[in-house]
Design a protein around this motif. Structure first.
Motif, PDB file in Angstrom:
ATOM      1  N   UNK A 237      13.603  53.081  63.907  1.00 38.00           N
ATOM      2  CA  UNK A 237      14.397  52.127  63.129  1.00 38.00           C
ATOM      3  C   UNK A 237      13.782  50.736  63.144  1.00 38.00           C
ATOM      4  N   UNK A 238      13.044  50.412  64.189  1.00 39.56           N
ATOM      5  CA  UNK A 238      12.395  49.103  64.262  1.00 39.56           C
ATOM      6  C   UNK A 238      11.336  48.939  63.180  1.00 39.56           C
ATOM      7  N   UNK A 239      10.817  50.044  62.696  1.00 40.05           N
ATOM      8  CA  UNK A 239       9.771  50.005  61.663  1.00 40.05           C
ATOM      9  C   UNK A 239      10.335  50.363  60.287  1.00 40.05           C
ATOM     10  N   UNK A 240      11.371  51.216  60.284  1.00 38.05           N
ATOM     11  CA  UNK A 240      11.971  51.650  59.025  1.00 38.05           C
ATOM     12  C   UNK A 240      13.365  51.030  58.909  1.00 38.05           C
ATOM     13  N   UNK A 241      13.404  49.819  58.364  1.00 34.65           N
ATOM     14  CA  UNK A 241      14.689  49.151  58.152  1.00 34.65           C
ATOM     15  C   UNK A 241      15.432  49.851  57.023  1.00 34.65           C
ATOM     16  N   UNK A 242      16.709  49.509  56.845  1.00 36.82           N
ATOM     17  CA  UNK A 242      17.466  50.097  55.743  1.00 36.82           C
ATOM     18  C   UNK A 242      16.837  49.731  54.400  1.00 36.82           C
ATOM     19  N   UNK A 243      16.396  48.491  54.284  1.00 39.89           N
ATOM     20  CA  UNK A 243      15.757  48.053  53.039  1.00 39.89           C
ATOM     21  C   UNK A 243      14.479  48.859  52.779  1.00 39.89           C
ATOM     22  N   UNK A 244      13.697  49.077  53.830  1.00 41.16           N
ATOM     23  CA  UNK A 244      12.465  49.841  53.670  1.00 41.16           C
ATOM     24  C   UNK A 244      12.756  51.304  53.357  1.00 41.16           C
ATOM     25  N   UNK A 245      13.811  51.853  53.954  1.00 36.57           N
ATOM     26  CA  UNK A 245      14.190  53.241  53.679  1.00 36.57           C
ATOM     27  C   UNK A 245      14.558  53.410  52.206  1.00 36.57           C
ATOM     28  N   UNK A 246      15.330  52.473  51.676  1.00 43.44           N
ATOM     29  CA  UNK A 246      15.681  52.537  50.250  1.00 43.44           C
ATOM     30  C   UNK A 246      14.441  52.349  49.376  1.00 43.44           C
TER      31      UNK A 246
END
Length: 265
Positions: A237-246
């Motif tokens: 999660x430290x690398x894949x933020x919610x914004x990055x996931x979207x």
């Protein structure tokens, strides 16, 4: 003279007393046919007790019970409080052919997505009330997530699980066990989430199965338009933020779409 010799010959006497192999073989084949009919009935009924199974198969309850116990011991049937359903061994055997096709179709797209993003990419299918991971393409990042093929995960708390629930339906009796403070444990909340998954075409696991882990998943469609699997990208999660996931979601959806086309969708 010959008759007397055979009558007094111990070997001859033992031959006369041996059971007929053809008759024994016929009985074994009949038992196998009955066992297969029970599995077929369970596949059609999804789950059932002795009475509905006896009515469907035409077998007596005593015969049916013995067959079911044998199937349970070998993992082809599961039993819970007198209710039977198809077990994981039957699923594994039945999925060998389509699974090979699925792996051949999905793995190149998984490898391409992992190479592009550096993150791990997984493939999972529905197995009863769980998601079963079939394959993984590892990313090149120094810190990466690993999910062993053959491992299982809850449907309501994972990206792949939500995809399968959204497009395959919620199994009766699904347990909404809390794993983290972010796990959806109310059926109403889960249903709203699944509506969003169907509308957007992808699902997120926002640290719902394990703190510090996020993923985005998309459906893989079979030739008939049915969802046969879910393809996901997972990362810390430290690398894949919610914004990055979207932001990465369209790329995951595209990889799943290409795998679907390879399957004949």
């Amino acid at each position: 003279m010959i008759f007397c010799h055979l009558k007094n010959n111990p070997a001859g006497a033992s031959l006369r007393s041996m059971p007929r192999p053809r008759r024994k073989g016929a009985e074994e084949v009949k038992t196998l046919e009955r066992g297969l009919s029970v599995l077929q009935a369970l596949a059609e009924l999804k789950e059932a007790g002795l009475s509905p199974l006896a009515e469907r198969t035409g077998l007596t309850k005593s015969t049916l019970y013995r067959l079911l116990q044998t199937l349970v011991r070998h993992g082809f049937v599961e039993e819970e409080r007198g209710v039977y359903r198809v077990g994981p061994k039957a699923f594994a055997v039945g999925q060998v052919y389509p699974r090979q096709n699925l792996l051949l179709a999905a793995h190149p797209e998984m490898e391409a997505l992992a190479a592009e993003t550096g993150e791990s990419v997984n493939l999972a299918v529905l197995a009863g009330r769980e998601a079963l991971y079939l394959d993984q393409a590892e990313g090149a990042r120094l810190v990466r997530l690993f999910t062993a093929p053959g491992s299982r995960a809850p449907l309501h708390a994972t990206g792949v699980g939500k995809v399968l629930l959204a497009f395959r339906g919620i199994p009766e009796g699904l347990s909404l066990t809390p794993y983290t403070p972010y796990t959806l444990t109310r059926l109403e909340d889960l249903k709203r989430e699944l509506e969003t998954v169907r509308r957007k075409g992808y699902a997120l696991d926002n640290e719902e199965r394990e703190l510090g882990v996020r993923c985005v998943a998309a459906p893989v469609f079979g030739p008939g338009g049915e969802v046969v699997a879910a393809l996901s990208l997972s990362a810390p999660a430290s690398r894949l933020s919610l914004e990055e996931a979207h932001r990465l979601a369209p790329r995951v959806v595209e990889a799943a779409r290409k795998a679907s086309l390879r399957l004949g969708f």
